[in-house]
Motif scaffolding. Structure first.
Motif, PDB file in Angstrom:
ATOM      1  N   THR A   1       0.905  -0.966  -0.018  1.00 37.44           N
ATOM      2  CA  THR A   1      -0.101  -0.084  -0.055  1.00 37.44           C
ATOM      3  C   THR A   1       0.819   1.211  -0.057  1.00 37.44           C
ATOM      4  N   LEU A   2       2.072   1.271   0.832  1.00 36.94           N
ATOM      5  CA  LEU A   2       2.782   2.315   0.909  1.00 36.94           C
ATOM      6  C   LEU A   2       3.407   2.512  -0.129  1.00 36.94           C
ATOM      7  N   ALA A   3       3.872   1.658  -1.125  1.00 35.35           N
ATOM      8  CA  ALA A   3       4.636   1.582  -2.291  1.00 35.35           C
ATOM      9  C   ALA A   3       3.706   2.101  -3.593  1.00 35.35           C
ATOM     10  N   GLU A   4       2.435   1.604  -3.488  1.00 33.84           N
ATOM     11  CA  GLU A   4       1.442   2.371  -4.323  1.00 33.84           C
ATOM     12  C   GLU A   4       1.022   3.870  -4.046  1.00 33.84           C
TER      13      GLU A   4
ATOM     14  N   LEU B   1       8.622  -0.760  -3.554  1.00 33.33           N
ATOM     15  CA  LEU B   1       8.765  -1.881  -2.551  1.00 33.33           C
ATOM     16  C   LEU B   1      10.012  -2.108  -1.914  1.00 33.33           C
ATOM     17  N   ALA B   2      11.036  -1.766  -2.560  1.00 35.68           N
ATOM     18  CA  ALA B   2      12.371  -2.053  -2.072  1.00 35.68           C
ATOM     19  C   ALA B   2      12.532  -0.855  -0.956  1.00 35.68           C
ATOM     20  N   PHE B   3      12.227   0.200  -1.427  1.00 34.58           N
ATOM     21  CA  PHE B   3      12.290   1.574  -0.439  1.00 34.58           C
ATOM     22  C   PHE B   3      11.678   1.263   0.667  1.00 34.58           C
ATOM     23  N   TRP B   4      10.276   0.747   0.554  1.00 35.89           N
ATOM     24  CA  TRP B   4       9.490   0.483   2.056  1.00 35.89           C
ATOM     25  C   TRP B   4      10.000  -0.706   2.669  1.00 35.89           C
ATOM     26  N   ARG B   5      10.540  -1.514   1.904  1.00 35.90           N
ATOM     27  CA  ARG B   5      11.248  -2.775   2.911  1.00 35.90           C
ATOM     28  C   ARG B   5      12.322  -1.952   3.608  1.00 35.90           C
ATOM     29  N   GLY B   6      12.990  -1.120   3.207  1.00 36.64           N
ATOM     30  CA  GLY B   6      14.260  -0.461   3.808  1.00 36.64           C
ATOM     31  C   GLY B   6      13.723   0.365   4.990  1.00 36.64           C
ATOM     32  N   VAL B   7      12.774   0.904   4.722  1.00 42.88           N
ATOM     33  CA  VAL B   7      12.023   1.936   5.822  1.00 42.88           C
ATOM     34  C   VAL B   7      11.550   0.736   6.923  1.00 42.88           C
ATOM     35  N   ALA B   8      11.053  -0.204   6.591  1.00 43.31           N
ATOM     36  CA  ALA B   8      10.398  -0.905   7.675  1.00 43.31           C
ATOM     37  C   ALA B   8      11.483  -1.629   8.418  1.00 43.31           C
ATOM     38  N   GLU B   9      12.653  -1.762   7.804  1.00 39.43           N
ATOM     39  CA  GLU B   9      13.822  -2.303   8.563  1.00 39.43           C
ATOM     40  C   GLU B   9      14.415  -1.315   9.624  1.00 39.43           C
ATOM     41  N   GLY B  10      14.218   0.139   9.146  1.00 35.74           N
ATOM     42  CA  GLY B  10      14.643   1.340   9.965  1.00 35.74           C
ATOM     43  C   GLY B  10      13.593   1.415  11.072  1.00 35.74           C
ATOM     44  N   VAL B  11      12.431   1.167  10.786  1.00 34.52           N
ATOM     45  CA  VAL B  11      11.357   1.185  11.663  1.00 34.52           C
ATOM     46  C   VAL B  11      11.425   0.005  12.956  1.00 34.52           C
TER      47      VAL B  11
ATOM     48  N   ALA C   1       4.075   9.835  -9.670  1.00 34.75           N
ATOM     49  CA  ALA C   1       3.341  10.090 -11.071  1.00 34.75           C
ATOM     50  C   ALA C   1       2.906  11.177 -11.108  1.00 34.75           C
ATOM     51  N   GLY C   2       2.330  11.903  -9.867  1.00 37.17           N
ATOM     52  CA  GLY C   2       1.616  13.166 -10.006  1.00 37.17           C
ATOM     53  C   GLY C   2       2.605  14.445  -9.768  1.00 37.17           C
ATOM     54  N   GLY C   3       4.139  14.241  -9.904  1.00 40.19           N
ATOM     55  CA  GLY C   3       5.016  15.264  -9.998  1.00 40.19           C
ATOM     56  C   GLY C   3       5.705  15.598  -8.576  1.00 40.19           C
ATOM     57  N   ALA C   4       5.606  14.616  -7.539  1.00 38.43           N
ATOM     58  CA  ALA C   4       6.325  15.011  -6.560  1.00 38.43           C
ATOM     59  C   ALA C   4       7.884  14.546  -6.592  1.00 38.43           C
ATOM     60  N   SER C   5       8.730  15.587  -6.340  1.00 41.72           N
ATOM     61  CA  SER C   5      10.138  15.456  -6.274  1.00 41.72           C
ATOM     62  C   SER C   5      10.542  14.688  -4.915  1.00 41.72           C
ATOM     63  N   VAL C   6      10.452  13.566  -4.972  1.00 41.01           N
ATOM     64  CA  VAL C   6      10.794  12.859  -3.380  1.00 41.01           C
ATOM     65  C   VAL C   6      11.726  11.754  -3.742  1.00 41.01           C
ATOM     66  N   SER C   7      12.693  11.978  -4.474  1.00 41.05           N
ATOM     67  CA  SER C   7      13.898  11.201  -4.605  1.00 41.05           C
ATOM     68  C   SER C   7      13.698   9.958  -5.561  1.00 41.05           C
ATOM     69  N   PHE C   8      12.583   9.830  -6.440  1.00 38.28           N
ATOM     70  CA  PHE C   8      12.431   8.909  -7.529  1.00 38.28           C
ATOM     71  C   PHE C   8      12.061   9.440  -8.579  1.00 38.28           C
ATOM     72  N   MET C   9      12.253   8.847  -9.931  1.00 47.82           N
ATOM     73  CA  MET C   9      11.731   9.225 -11.167  1.00 47.82           C
ATOM     74  C   MET C   9      10.646   8.635 -11.687  1.00 47.82           C
ATOM     75  N   HIS C  10      10.147   9.274 -12.658  1.00 52.90           N
ATOM     76  CA  HIS C  10       8.590   8.501 -13.340  1.00 52.90           C
ATOM     77  C   HIS C  10       9.358   7.800 -14.369  1.00 52.90           C
ATOM     78  N   PRO C  11       8.721   6.853 -14.906  1.00 54.67           N
ATOM     79  CA  PRO C  11       7.846   5.832 -14.042  1.00 54.67           C
ATOM     80  C   PRO C  11       8.400   5.276 -13.154  1.00 54.67           C
ATOM     81  N   LEU C  12       8.150   5.269 -11.724  1.00 50.03           N
ATOM     82  CA  LEU C  12       8.295   4.362 -10.687  1.00 50.03           C
ATOM     83  C   LEU C  12       8.191   2.815 -10.847  1.00 50.03           C
ATOM     84  N   ALA C  13       9.113   2.093 -10.827  1.00 49.18           N
ATOM     85  CA  ALA C  13       8.710   0.816 -10.707  1.00 49.18           C
ATOM     86  C   ALA C  13       8.071   0.136  -9.303  1.00 49.18           C
ATOM     87  N   GLN C  14       7.199  -0.708  -9.464  1.00 48.60           N
ATOM     88  CA  GLN C  14       6.564  -1.349  -8.250  1.00 48.60           C
ATOM     89  C   GLN C  14       7.583  -1.840  -7.478  1.00 48.60           C
ATOM     90  N   GLU C  15       8.547  -2.794  -8.106  1.00 46.23           N
ATOM     91  CA  GLU C  15       9.752  -3.375  -7.126  1.00 46.23           C
ATOM     92  C   GLU C  15      10.502  -2.345  -6.528  1.00 46.23           C
TER      93      GLU C  15
END
Length: 175
Positions: free
Chosen positions: A21-24, A48-58, A31-45
């Motif tokens: 859900t966080l990846a979506e 997901l890898a980003f949020w898995r890293g966040v999960a580990e940090g949490v 896709a909406g234009g937010a400059s948050v470290s990623f380029m469009h199109p952002l692949a699902q994987e």
């Protein structure tokens, strides 16, 4: 949508469904234009890898994660990066304040920011730092909430669809 139409809570662990859900959410923001470290199109994987890293940090207590949920699920999030150098134990970086396009301009971003202030204090942090695109809606929100400008770096990052954008740095001293 009023504040009662969504709830904010801290996630102390992130399960696989929440990662998806966080990846979506991240994909929608990019896709909406937010400059948050990623380029469009952002692949699902990649998302997901980003949020898995966040999960580990949490899980390690290095990050704190707040989510805002509406009737459709997680629609917003913000992080506090709690792990800082030894000489900065009082500080946290506020990162990845994201609001799904379906929930923008409804008070969710402001509610997430106010909750982040409270959470930072609960975590013993009295100084917050963030960066955002200069001239963005987010910048206007941060100014309205009392964040102090430290300056702008021109051409610091790329927009997700290409082209340079300036980055504006802010800080907030908590009571």
């Amino acid at each position: 949508m009023s504040a009662s139409a969504f709830q904010i809570r801290r996630l102390r662990q992130i399960d696989a469904d929440q990662c998806h859900t966080l990846a979506e959410l991240l994909i929608d923001c990019v896709a909406g234009g937010a400059s948050v470290s990623f380029m469009h199109p952002l692949a699902q994987e990649r998302a997901l890898a980003f949020w898995r890293g966040v999960a580990e940090g949490v899980a390690r207590g290095e990050r704190a994660l707040l989510v805002a949920e509406d009737a459709q699920g997680i629609a917003g999030t913000v992080q506090l990066v709690l792990a800082q150098p030894d000489n900065q134990p009082h500080r946290a970086d506020l990162a990845k304040m994201l609001v799904h396009r379906r929930a923008r301009r409804l008070g969710m971003g402001e509610a997430l920011m106010r909750a982040a202030d409270e959470l930072a204090l609960d975590c013993g942090k009295t100084l917050l730092v963030l960066d955002t695109v200069d001239g963005s809606d987010a910048e206007r929100l941060y100014r309205r909430l009392g964040w102090q400008s430290c300056g702008v770096i021109p051409g610091y990052a790329l927009w997700p669809h290409g082209g340079l954008c300036a980055t504006h740095y802010f800080y907030r001293a908590l009571p």
